[in-house]
Write an enzyme that holds these catalytic residues in place. Sequence first.
Site, PDB file in Angstrom:
ATOM      1  N   CYS A  29      30.971  42.814  50.734  1.00 31.57           N
ATOM      2  CA  CYS A  29      29.632  43.387  50.641  1.00 31.57           C
ATOM      3  C   CYS A  29      28.793  42.933  51.830  1.00 31.57           C
ATOM      4  O   CYS A  29      29.122  41.964  52.511  1.00 31.57           O
ATOM      5  CB  CYS A  29      28.975  42.965  49.337  1.00 31.57           C
ATOM      6  SG  CYS A  29      29.881  43.538  47.883  1.00 31.57           S
ATOM      7  N   TYR A 171      41.106  49.042  43.013  1.00 30.90           N
ATOM      8  CA  TYR A 171      40.434  47.738  42.949  1.00 30.90           C
ATOM      9  C   TYR A 171      40.497  47.180  41.536  1.00 30.90           C
ATOM     10  O   TYR A 171      39.922  47.745  40.608  1.00 30.90           O
ATOM     11  CB  TYR A 171      38.992  47.930  43.424  1.00 30.90           C
ATOM     12  CG  TYR A 171      38.118  46.701  43.487  1.00 30.90           C
ATOM     13  CD1 TYR A 171      38.631  45.412  43.570  1.00 30.90           C
ATOM     14  CD2 TYR A 171      36.732  46.853  43.497  1.00 30.90           C
ATOM     15  CE1 TYR A 171      37.798  44.311  43.641  1.00 30.90           C
ATOM     16  CE2 TYR A 171      35.885  45.752  43.572  1.00 30.90           C
ATOM     17  CZ  TYR A 171      36.427  44.484  43.638  1.00 30.90           C
ATOM     18  OH  TYR A 171      35.598  43.392  43.711  1.00 30.90           O
ATOM     19  N   HIS A 174      38.081  40.390  40.638  1.00 32.88           N
ATOM     20  CA  HIS A 174      36.752  39.812  40.445  1.00 32.88           C
ATOM     21  C   HIS A 174      36.156  40.120  39.074  1.00 32.88           C
ATOM     22  O   HIS A 174      34.979  39.858  38.839  1.00 32.88           O
ATOM     23  CB  HIS A 174      35.786  40.289  41.546  1.00 32.88           C
ATOM     24  CG  HIS A 174      36.257  39.947  42.921  1.00 32.88           C
ATOM     25  ND1 HIS A 174      36.553  40.897  43.867  1.00 32.88           N
ATOM     26  CD2 HIS A 174      36.513  38.747  43.508  1.00 32.88           C
ATOM     27  CE1 HIS A 174      36.967  40.314  44.976  1.00 32.88           C
ATOM     28  NE2 HIS A 174      36.943  39.007  44.783  1.00 32.88           N
ATOM     29  N   ASP A 267      36.393  33.225  44.514  1.00 36.11           N
ATOM     30  CA  ASP A 267      37.028  33.824  45.680  1.00 36.11           C
ATOM     31  C   ASP A 267      36.336  33.377  46.965  1.00 36.11           C
ATOM     32  O   ASP A 267      36.991  33.096  47.968  1.00 36.11           O
ATOM     33  CB  ASP A 267      36.964  35.349  45.547  1.00 36.11           C
ATOM     34  CG  ASP A 267      37.828  36.073  46.557  1.00 36.11           C
ATOM     35  OD1 ASP A 267      38.741  35.458  47.120  1.00 36.11           O
ATOM     36  OD2 ASP A 267      37.584  37.277  46.781  1.00 36.11           O
TER      37      ASP A 267
END
Length: 681
Positions: A29, A171, A174, A267
């Site tokens: 991001c 995806y 997370h 992460d």
Amino acid sequence: MANPFDILFEPVKIGPVTAPNRFYQVPHCNGFGYRMPQGLAAMRGMKAEGGWGVVCTEEVEIHHSSDLSPYFEGRLWSDDDIPALALMAEAVHRHGALAGIQLAYNGINASNLYSRTPALAPRSMGVIGASGWEPIQSRRMDKEDIRNARKWHRQAALRAKRSGFDIIYCYAAHGMTLPIQFIIRRFNDRTDEYGGSLENRARFLREIIEDTKEAVGDTCAVAVRFAVDELLGEDGITHQGEGHDVVAMLAELPDLWDVNLSGWSNDSTLSRFCKAGHQEPYIQFVKRLTSKPVVGVGRYTTPDAMVSAVRRGILDLIGAARPSIADPFLPAKIRQNRVEDIRECIGCNICVTGDTRYVPIRCTQNPTMGEEWRRGWHPEIISPKKSDKEILVVGGGPAGLEAARALGQRGYRVTLTEAQRELGGRVLREAALPGLIEWRRVVDWRLTQLEKMKNVEMYRSSPMTAADILESGLPNVFIATGAAYRRDGVGRTLWQPIPGCERALTPDDIFSGKLPSGQVVIYDDDHYVLGGLLAELCAQNGCRVTLVTPAPLISYWTQFTLEQERVEQRLRSLGVTLLPRHTLARIGADSVSVIDGITGAEAVLPAEGVILVTDRLPNDGLYRELQPALAEGKLHSLRVIGDAEAPNLIAQAIFSGHLAAREFDEPPAEGTPFKVERVKI
């Protein structure tokens, strides 16, 4: 002589496409998202120019029912979104790299505050997106919803292909997206073919991989980003358990495995908590289960660590987000045997705050990050000098070092003076606190560059007065003299001095070696890392510490750098008493009075020592003293930079010094000094 790191420049085949090397910028991001496509494209293109063989987007919303507001991520809801994303793919391709796109359907992580559409998830439950505490629940998906989600993902993959992307992500990491939410047992209580056994819970992930390969797999690689461990023990996915089994089950289905830890704070752990390569014990099994290339991250900043990860069979591609932000030209520097020039990531997560504070990405080490389009800045190239003017930089902290370095790179003759024996200013002091040793890289990199410049002279142990500056004959002066912590407790919460404040210490006292003993109260009205770090330091030195703050959370701002919970956990483990929502009312001889910010109740705490972490006062006296000389023509230019101008983060001090160096000898900008992306009507 052969480059010892040649293995990093070998091409890697990923399905129908080939990465030109092993440097892989994983999706991350950035605060640009769909609203600033020009800035986003320029930032990603810069990494491709710097040698990253694969450059990916952030997560890209594929449908309005997966709206990630208030955050600004990518968007591919319809064909109308193709041109903006195509800008990025084109910018990456311009330099011979592959462009990857991370398609995301976010389920319970989508608060849908903008679309006002019910979130869809394996079960009806409170959404975990936006603030994390939204009073919103998802709708349980029926079979038609699941078919629709598959259709939306397939349509987005086709749009991504038309946008020019080479690698299309499914995806499942997370905890953020629907495929991983189906797999995680605590989110999935279904009794149909999408619930129960692991094979059933992984069904949706399998289906979207198959759908994507069928739709675009002829020319695009299909990648899976998967979290192999949530660090929750048996309550979550583990790398010895279901994380391992999902990879084994789907091993040969995608063209690439991008593996990591979940959630984001695990992460992208900070350097003060985890060192480079910390994910290796969790992800090392993956290559044993699949013949497909594997990419993973670990905040690798040195080529030796990268080569080791490849040779030991951990990874095929070196994944990076933060190291690619700190130095977009890291691969090029390795190829050119310029390892000492790599601007190494310090693991502070200031880059993350671009996303968490909804603004363009920034970096402590790299002041050009996020400014590629709007200011036209390049991390390696700067406009040459416009004259033979000579410059004096007073103060060798982060702002002064960066100003001197950038001015020296432009070709100006620069004299840098520092009052202390060592250059580095606040960075040296803060880097000595528990866990922050990697922050020294801010100073070390700049000194390495400055020492190469014959046009820059550095003088340590050289305090300067206004008279000294005028006598030097250097008519262009930058004042970078930093700031000092207030001794009276005045800050954003208290506007009058705390009675008894003369008995308190400040962080500057601690940095000079005046550590308190016994019962210590730390009053934190700064709310970033310092209050917590001083509490940690005192506790490690045998003090019994109480940390008092007016904020609702300890070290409140660290939630935006993904470390607040770890900060609090560490302080609790050290026995620190935490007292949020309280202000310091007065300081006595051996106690303090604090006031509850909600009830107004007053309490007395034992305190043999008190540390006030509140506002700072800019050391701008020298600047103000020299202003008459500027008006009289004795100086040609005078500028105050960094904390001496306005106390802020180290990242802002670096930016301030860099901005001043770029603007020197240039005509003053009229109006807004950078380009703004606007909607054309």
